[in-house]
Every structure is written in C-alpha cells, then in structure tokens.
Design a protein around this motif. Structure first.
Motif, PDB file in Angstrom:
ATOM      1  N   ALA A 124     -20.612  24.703   4.905  1.00 44.98           N
ATOM      2  CA  ALA A 124     -20.901  23.690   3.879  1.00 44.98           C
ATOM      3  C   ALA A 124     -21.527  22.452   4.509  1.00 44.98           C
ATOM      4  O   ALA A 124     -22.433  21.839   3.930  1.00 44.98           O
ATOM      5  N   LEU A 125     -21.069  22.088   5.709  1.00 43.50           N
ATOM      6  CA  LEU A 125     -21.586  20.901   6.384  1.00 43.50           C
ATOM      7  C   LEU A 125     -23.013  21.122   6.888  1.00 43.50           C
ATOM      8  O   LEU A 125     -23.895  20.276   6.689  1.00 43.50           O
ATOM      9  N   ILE A 126     -23.248  22.269   7.520  1.00 39.86           N
ATOM     10  CA  ILE A 126     -24.587  22.578   8.039  1.00 39.86           C
ATOM     11  C   ILE A 126     -25.606  22.632   6.901  1.00 39.86           C
ATOM     12  O   ILE A 126     -26.694  22.050   6.991  1.00 39.86           O
ATOM     13  N   CYS A 127     -25.268  23.333   5.831  1.00 44.79           N
ATOM     14  CA  CYS A 127     -26.192  23.442   4.693  1.00 44.79           C
ATOM     15  C   CYS A 127     -26.424  22.083   4.048  1.00 44.79           C
ATOM     16  O   CYS A 127     -27.533  21.783   3.579  1.00 44.79           O
ATOM     17  N   GLY A 128     -25.382  21.241   4.019  1.00 45.90           N
ATOM     18  CA  GLY A 128     -25.539  19.902   3.456  1.00 45.90           C
ATOM     19  C   GLY A 128     -26.522  19.066   4.258  1.00 45.90           C
ATOM     20  O   GLY A 128     -27.382  18.381   3.686  1.00 45.90           O
ATOM     21  N   ILE A 129     -26.428  19.135   5.581  1.00 48.96           N
ATOM     22  CA  ILE A 129     -27.322  18.359   6.445  1.00 48.96           C
ATOM     23  C   ILE A 129     -28.764  18.846   6.317  1.00 48.96           C
ATOM     24  O   ILE A 129     -29.701  18.043   6.186  1.00 48.96           O
ATOM     25  N   ILE A 130     -28.947  20.171   6.341  1.00 47.24           N
ATOM     26  CA  ILE A 130     -30.301  20.733   6.246  1.00 47.24           C
ATOM     27  C   ILE A 130     -30.935  20.392   4.898  1.00 47.24           C
ATOM     28  O   ILE A 130     -32.095  19.958   4.822  1.00 47.24           O
ATOM     29  N   ALA A 131     -30.180  20.578   3.810  1.00 48.70           N
ATOM     30  CA  ALA A 131     -30.721  20.298   2.470  1.00 48.70           C
ATOM     31  C   ALA A 131     -31.023  18.823   2.291  1.00 48.70           C
ATOM     32  O   ALA A 131     -31.995  18.448   1.619  1.00 48.70           O
ATOM     33  N   LEU A 132     -30.208  17.960   2.881  1.00 52.13           N
ATOM     34  CA  LEU A 132     -30.460  16.516   2.808  1.00 52.13           C
ATOM     35  C   LEU A 132     -31.771  16.177   3.515  1.00 52.13           C
ATOM     36  O   LEU A 132     -32.549  15.333   3.043  1.00 52.13           O
ATOM     37  N   ALA A 133     -32.034  16.867   4.620  1.00 45.73           N
ATOM     38  CA  ALA A 133     -33.234  16.592   5.408  1.00 45.73           C
ATOM     39  C   ALA A 133     -34.497  17.098   4.729  1.00 45.73           C
ATOM     40  O   ALA A 133     -35.550  16.454   4.810  1.00 45.73           O
ATOM     41  N   ILE A 134     -34.405  18.245   4.053  1.00 44.91           N
ATOM     42  CA  ILE A 134     -35.621  18.843   3.481  1.00 44.91           C
ATOM     43  C   ILE A 134     -35.693  18.726   1.963  1.00 44.91           C
ATOM     44  O   ILE A 134     -36.745  18.961   1.362  1.00 44.91           O
ATOM     45  N   GLY A 135     -34.578  18.395   1.303  1.00 51.11           N
ATOM     46  CA  GLY A 135     -34.586  18.189  -0.137  1.00 51.11           C
ATOM     47  C   GLY A 135     -34.676  19.449  -0.965  1.00 51.11           C
ATOM     48  O   GLY A 135     -35.122  19.406  -2.118  1.00 51.11           O
ATOM     49  N   SER A 136     -34.246  20.569  -0.416  1.00 54.99           N
ATOM     50  CA  SER A 136     -34.355  21.835  -1.161  1.00 54.99           C
ATOM     51  C   SER A 136     -33.131  22.711  -0.941  1.00 54.99           C
ATOM     52  O   SER A 136     -32.895  23.185   0.178  1.00 54.99           O
ATOM     53  N   PHE A 172     -25.176  19.680  -2.392  1.00 52.06           N
ATOM     54  CA  PHE A 172     -24.858  18.298  -2.030  1.00 52.06           C
ATOM     55  C   PHE A 172     -26.068  17.652  -1.357  1.00 52.06           C
ATOM     56  O   PHE A 172     -26.488  16.546  -1.722  1.00 52.06           O
ATOM     57  N   GLY A 173     -26.628  18.346  -0.356  1.00 51.53           N
ATOM     58  CA  GLY A 173     -27.782  17.796   0.341  1.00 51.53           C
ATOM     59  C   GLY A 173     -28.973  17.606  -0.573  1.00 51.53           C
ATOM     60  O   GLY A 173     -29.656  16.567  -0.529  1.00 51.53           O
TER      61      GLY A 173
END
Length: 490
Positions: A124-136, A172-173
């Motif tokens: 959940a944390l890794i996906c949150g960081i990646i999605a926050l960075a790329i917006g998708s 979340f991201g």
C-alpha cells in the motif's frame, strides 16, 4: 440529429427512476448466484443490457424516441473510448513486459526485499508513493501492482488482501497528486483551486490512509509463514532459469514512470512502454523467445513479440505456480473488460439521457436538510453514479453539477463539495466490477473487485471519514454569501 423541445418529454417519476436500478441489482445478484466468479465474463454484461432495456422502455413511455436514446448511447460510449484504448494498450504492455523479463525481475527482487510480515502495508505504501509521483492509479496497478501480485503468490499470501493494498495505495496517491486527472476535475466542477482542494482532501484521505496502513500491518502479523525461505529461494532460482534477471530489465519501468511523471498522454505512454518491452525482449531474452517460438530466426523473434502484444505469452517452467504468474497479457486478454465497460456505459448513457439519474438525485436532495445529510447525500449519489454510469468521471461531473448550487446556497466553501466528490466519486469506482476502474483492476490484477473490495480499506474508509466530518462539523469550511473565495491554506 433531432431537435425537440424539452417540454415534449415527460419528467420521470421517482418509481421510474428507481426501477432500472432495482432490475440491475436483481439481475447482477442472480448472475453472481448462477455463475459465481465467472459472472463478469458475459452474464453481468447481459444483466446490464436487460436493465438498460427497462430504461429504454421507460424512455419510450416518457415520449423519447429511439433516435434520442441512441444519440445518448453514442455520446456515453464516446466518453469511455479513451479508457478503452488505454486498457488495450495495457494488455500489450503486460504481454511484452512478461516476455522481456521486466515483470519477472520485479517479482524476483520483490521476493528478495519484502518480508511477508509487512508485505501488505509495504504494498500500500509503495503504490501510494508511485501513484503520487505519476498521478495515475491505473499505471501504478498495471506495473508495480502486477509485480506485487506475483510476489504475494510467491510468498503464499492472500491475493485479495494484496489487491486491496495495491488499490488502496494507488488511489491514495492518485487522489493526492496534482498530476491526476480526477484531482484536477473535481475542483474544476466545484469551482475551487487545485492545491487548496488537495490540502483540504488531506483531512479525509490522511486519516483513512493511516488507518488502512495500520490494518494492513496487523494483517501481516497474522501471516502463517507457509512460504518458507527455501520455497522463496526455489522460486527465485526458477525465475533465473527461465529469464535473464538483472536491474537493466527495469529500464522500461523507469522510462514509463518518467513519462507519466512528466504528464505525457497516457495512451501513447503506455503503448510506447509496450513497444520498449518488445525491444528489451529481443535483446535480453533471446533464449526464452527461441523456446517459445520453437525456432531461432529473426522472423520467429518478430512473430513472438507481436504475439506477446496480441495474445500474451504462456511460459512453461515446470512449476505450475510460476507458470501462472508468468503467463498472460496481450490485447486479447482485455477484450472481455472492453465488453463489460461498453455494456455498462450504454446502460449509464440511457439512464442519464432520459433523466432518470437527475430524478434520483433530486429525490435524494429532498432529504438532505442538514449539512451532514447533504454531504452524505453527495457521497451516496457519487457511489450511485458509479454504479449506474460505470465511469468515475461521470460520478464526479454529474453530482457536482447537480449539488453545486445547493452547496453555494448553504454558504459552504466549494472545497467541501470538491473533496466530497473525490471521497466517493473517485474512490468507490474501483469497488464496482462493471465500472471502468473496477473492470480495469480486475483485468490487470486478475481478481474480481468483489473479492478485494473488503480489503481496499482506504477506498471505503475515506467516505466514512467524510461522513463523520459532515455530521460533526469538523473541517467543514464556510464562506460569506456573495464573497469571492480566497485561496486559503487549509
């Protein structure tokens, strides 16, 4: 094109507006009862067509002609065309990344780095960081998410909980990223500023995400450890035997994330990632291609890459578990998802065209006397729009358009509406199997939303937090009537 006066159409009754929804719920429940986990591979589509047929009949009763309804269906389907093309491109991406060793390499290093006891929370944390960075959320699920599902299988962990963690983190991201399309859409519909909207969303998204991470951590503590160190080492050895594993295999992933982070259009970005995966397969996995193609030649190599983009690949390593992880992908694997989305969008277009959705919303508004009730009504309406229109954008735009005037009349800051639209319109979309988002996650993560929804804690905790704030008055901003909203730091 037929121009007709609005007075020629009858306004639907509340019973008429509710009838297609009731039929849909009954039909879908029957579909799941009769066909179980196979219900999304045809039966659910028929349920949507039947419910859509009921809505068409109601339209005829209210003086709509077939030409009017057909025009609405065409417009409704056109809204989803971009998403459908991206879904097909993602199918090719998965196929070539399986062939190139990109996904297997992510699985290999994931087995090495992630401990079963904190795997769910880390996902959940890794996906949150990646999605926050790329917006998708979609790109995150189709890349990191696919790999994490493979790692979970290797560790003997629950695929449903893993998918719930992936979806929770990805959304979340996505929700908190200024690069996200829905995060830009909600404030535009409500009439507020982007970064003020994001700061204000932190009050609902933040607590919900923290609670979700705590739950995932607690779930990890109960892992039975069925996958021993020896089993994990065996799987890594099998991956090494089947592929050339190395950090250079992750370059297609890095390139894709970089393009997404710089806001390049999603469709060409994903398809370029698929093509790059094919090139990587040619250079780094020649032995695997020869094995799959049955011959060693330039023509056979080209054909194998082409087939990976079309129909995916089927790897045979001697390990049934590993074979299931490394086989799949291709555009053809997404055709059922496309079928489901087209059926759902057609149904949603009919109920919107003949005014049934607007009538339901106006009926709900009549019960929203307090601020808490108004926010709850907005949350439920967004969820209902996700059910009926099968599209998160529609679930933001339609309720936003309908409720905006009421929020203004009650002196509520536009951020209250924009946040509420995202708290439900964006987040509940991934929990519905026939919604574009739910269907995408099902096709990408290979598990039904009905299975992972109970574990997508962030997605359903956030609306509950929003409702709690609404009834308690916590962080409910107001503005003076007829005063221009100022950019306020929440």
């Amino acid at each position: 094109m037929h121009n007709r006066s609005l007075s020629a159409f009858k306004e639907p009754t509340l019973l008429q507006a509710a009838l297609p929804l009731v039929v849909l719920i009954i039909a879908l429940a029957t579909s799941v009862y009769l066909f179980g986990e196979d219900s999304s591979y045809g039966p659910n589509q028929i349920a949507l067509w039947v419910a859509g047929g009921v809505a068409v009949i109601i339209g005829f009763v209210n003086n709509y002609r077939w030409e009017d309804i057909e025009e609405g269906i065409k417009e409704g389907i056109s809204v989803a065309l971009g998403a459908l093309l991206i879904i097909l491109a993602v199918g090719s991406l998965i196929g070539t990344w399986l062939l190139s060793g990109t996904v297997p390499t992510m699985i290999y290093f994931g087995l090495e780095l992630l401990s079963p006891s904190w795997f769910y929370a880390a996902s959940a944390l890794i996906c949150g960081i990646i999605a926050l960075a790329i917006g998708s959320s979609w790109t995150t699920a189709a890349t990191i998410g696919v790999a994490l599902m493979g790692v979970a299988a290797g560790m003997g962990l629950s695929p449903a909980i893993t998918a719930g963690a992936v979806v929770s983190g990805a959304y979340f991201g996505d929700k908190m990223s200024p690069l996200s399309d829905t995060t830009n859409l909600a404030p535009a519909v409500a009439g507020t500023e982007l970064f003020a909207h994001i700061r204000y969303m932190a009050y609902t998204a933040g607590p919900a995400y923290i609670i979700a991470l705590i739950i995932f951590t607690l779930l990890g503590l109960n892992v039975d450890g069925s996958a021993t160190a020896l089993q994990l080492e065996t799987m890594q050895l099998e991956l090494n035997n089947a592929y050339n594993i190395g950090w250079e295999m992750l370059i297609p992933l890095v390139v894709l994330l970089a393009l997404a982070a710089t806001r390049k259009p999603a469709l060409p970005t994903v398809f370029f990632g698929a093509l790059l995966g094919g090139v990587w397969a040619v250079f780094f996995q020649p032995d695997l291609i020869t094995q799959l193609a049955g011959e060693d030649s330039g023509v056979a190599t080209l054909k194998m890459v082409w087939l990976a983009m079309t129909d995916g690949i089927a790897v045979e390593t001697g390990s049934e578990q590993l074979d299931s992880l490394l086989s799949g992908g291709g555009m053809s694997s997404m055709l059922n998802t496309v079928w489901l989305i087209l059926s759902a969008m057609a149904f949603g277009a009919v109920v919107e065209k003949i005014g049934l959705l607007e009538r339901l919303i106006s009926g709900v508004l009549g019960f929203a006397k307090s601020t808490g009730n108004l926010i709850a009504a907005t949350l439920f309406t967004c969820f209902g729009a996700n059910l009926l229109t099968a599209d998160q954008y529609m679930a933001i735009v339609i309720p936003g358009r309908m409720f905006r005037e009421e929020y203004e009349r009650r002196g509520l800051d536009p951020r209250v509406l924009s946040r509420t639209l995202e708290d439900s319109g964006t987040l509940t979309s991934a929990l519905i199997p026939w919604n574009t988002c739910g269907a995408f996650m099902m096709a990408t993560l290979a598990i039904s939303p009905l299975e992972y929804a109970p574990f997508a804690f962030f997605n359903w905790l956030t609306p509950l937090v929003a409702m709690f704030y609404g009834y308690t008055g916590i962080k409910i901003l107001r503005r003076e009537p007829n005063v221009q909203q100022q950019a306020v730091t929440a």
